[in-house]
Design an enzyme around this catalytic site. Structure first.
Site, PDB file in Angstrom:
ATOM      1  CG  ASP A  31      -1.814   1.159   1.351  1.00  0.00           C
ATOM      2  OD1 ASP A  31      -2.696   1.294   0.477  1.00  0.00           O
ATOM      3  OD2 ASP A  31      -1.645   1.959   2.287  1.00  0.00           O
ATOM      4  CD  GLU A  76      -2.240   2.328  -3.415  1.00  0.00           C
ATOM      5  OE1 GLU A  76      -3.396   2.673  -3.685  1.00  0.00           O
ATOM      6  OE2 GLU A  76      -1.812   2.255  -2.247  1.00  0.00           O
TER       7      GLU A  76
END
Length: 521
Positions: free
Chosen positions: A157, A193
């Site tokens: 993330d 990401e």
């Protein structure tokens, strides 16, 4: 769930955060809950509330049982991990762990003002990625989940924050060096990401070898194409063929691009074609949260409708997005429930909606069952044809086998002429064809044998009117059979053959896929 996933044909499950997290006080005060789990405090423990009812304390055992079950069904397990920040928030947040142990070592603080946090995550704090103990924490956690819990990879993330050894994003940071040389972590799937909210944080295409990336440019280009945007053909073509412009320069291959149209963060696929604007009032933030620029199109009516024409168009647009995703080079990522037409009623930030808004309703309508069947056929088609999932990029190379020489890929105008530079620059162009040569796959197959496949012709029409496509001359193939037509409510065309040079009308806002057998089999 295992039955649903295996019948769908997916090969891996990417779980949203499973690390131990804490509930946000501000959400609890609104009667809401952190449903997604991006609020980690324990990087070595599965979240206790995910254990079966009445079995608190067994979450480690249950997690291992889940992994074994998914592996037995042929499914890999990828974890979404949140190493960029913790649940302690900013200077006003609770002291739960790291802040009380060594605040200045674990967190990035503002230069000259150590009472405030330097935050590139939007959550209040960012971990200090140049400190050896922070790096050791992350590496120890990753190894634990691989060696003890037996997961197959990770999605990181806000991975741009992990690359900020100092203030700027650095692809040569210590974090990447540790990953590259680690004998355990370097062998599993690594997905970034590739952005955060800090300056210079959008880093799609800039991660090093070994890494794949969520390709945000793919998402944007495909959405723009199917809503009829102008000056999008060139960008759309690059994304459809694996984004070599982003990844080839670092010697990465199409697998570096994790293609997606929707994800947990944003509209569901059904809402993408049903809403122009987000509807996040239920989150209690005055509809200020969530992304406001969604590149969505409601097909003429905002939200739920009984208008049959609008409903049919929305169903067709969902088929268009799914077909494009699963016929693109790279790794397709399907957001859970999109194969079922799941809706969040316009909420594009359902992180706090542990209720009917965020859940999946398994009571399917006939339209939803049709979409599920359509998705299954697309995945089966992709799995059965290596030319649809090449391991190397197209290079325009010509092969001389069994007949006329043909490149591995050709872009075509609706009149069957090859695209020119001027054609790519036209603002009003909304239709194109692409020939995928199954006789010109560059990479070898199993045991070094040459791969040979059927050849395919994809005809795209994002215009609001039908477009007549002339099939290419006989040098491309004498006869073509239509396999997919998104204008059909079930996506299934008739199986009539179409001769070279004849006219095939592609309906408004639809896609047709045709095939012909290999000439060298």
């Amino acid at each position: 769930m295992v039955g649903h996933l295996t019948s769908l044909g997916v090969t891996a499950v990417e779980l949203m955060p499973v690390h131990q997290f804490v509930q946000d006080g501000v959400l609890q005060s609104r009667g809401l809950a952190n449903y997604w789990g991006y609020n980690t405090i324990g990087f070595f423990a599965p979240h206790n509330a995910y254990a079966a009812h009445g079995s608190r304390g067994r979450q480690v055992t249950e997690f291992k049982e889940m992994v074994r079950t998914l592996h037995a069904a042929g499914l890999e397990v990828i974890l979404d991990v949140v190493y960029n920040h913790t649940a302690e928030g900013n200077e006003k947040g609770p002291t739960l762990s790291f802040r009380g142990i060594d605040n200045a070592s674990y967190y990035r603080l503002v230069d000259g003002d150590w009472s405030h946090y330097y935050d590139t995550t939007g959550t209040g704090n960012s971990l200090l990625m140049r400190h050896p103990y922070v790096l050791q924490l992350i590496m120890d956690s990753l190894r634990y989940w691989v060696t003890e819990m037996h997961v197959d990879g990770f999605r990181f993330d806000l991975a741009a924050t992990l690359a900020r050894q100092f203030h700027e994003v650095d692809r040569l940071s210590a974090f990447f060096d540790l990953i590259q040389q680690d004998p355990v972590i370097s062998r599993v799937k690594l997905i970034a990401e590739p952005w955060d909210v800090g300056e210079g944080g959008y880093q799609v295409g800039n991660f090093p070898p070994l890494w794949s990336e969520w390709n945000g440019l793919y998402r944007d280009a495909v959405r723009d194409f199917w809503r009829g945007g102008e000056h999008v053909l060139g960008e759309f073509a690059s994304r459809l063929t694996g984004s070599s412009d982003l990844y080839a320069h670092s010697r990465r291959r199409p697998r570096a691009s994790v293609n997606f149209v929707t994800a947990h963060d944003g509209f569901t696929l059904r809402d993408l074609v049903s809403y122009n604007d987000k509807r996040n009032e239920a989150n209690g933030e005055g509809n200020r949260d969530g992304e406001s620029t969604n590149r969505s199109w409601n097909c003429g009516t905002e939200g739920a409708t009984r208008d049959p024409a609008v409903r049919e168009l929305r169903a067709r647009q969902q088929r268009n997005f799914l077909a494009t995703l699963l016929l693109s080079q790279g790794i397709p990522m399907l957001s859970h429930g999109d194969e079922l037409g799941r809706t969040q009623r316009g909420n594009n930030n359902a992180y706090c909606q542990d209720n009917e808004t965020g859940w999946v309703d398994w009571r399917l309508t006939g339209e939803q069952r049709d979409l599920l069947d359509f998705t299954r056929r697309l995945i089966s088609l992709r799995l059965g044809h290596p030319v649809l999932r090449r391991r190397r990029f197209f290079h325009g190379e010509t092969v001389r086998r069994a007949g006329q020489p043909l490149p591995d890929l050709v872009w075509l105008l609706p009149d069957a002429r090859e695209m020119t530079d001027d054609d790519w620059r036209r603002s009003d162009a909304h239709a194109l064809g692409v020939f995928l040569n199954g006789d010109a796959i560059a990479e070898p197959g199993l045991r070094g044998r040459r791969l040979v496949d059927d050849s395919f012709l994809l005809l795209f029409n994002s215009h609001w009117e039908p477009t007549a496509f002339r099939l290419p001359p006989v040098s491309y193939g004498e006869r073509w059979t239509a396999l997919i037509d998104t204008a059909d409510p079930e996506g299934t065309p008739d199986e009539a053959e179409h001769k070279a040079g004849t006219i095939l009308t592609v309906g408004p806002r639809s896609l047709v896929l045709l095939s012909r057998p290999s000439r060298t089999q």
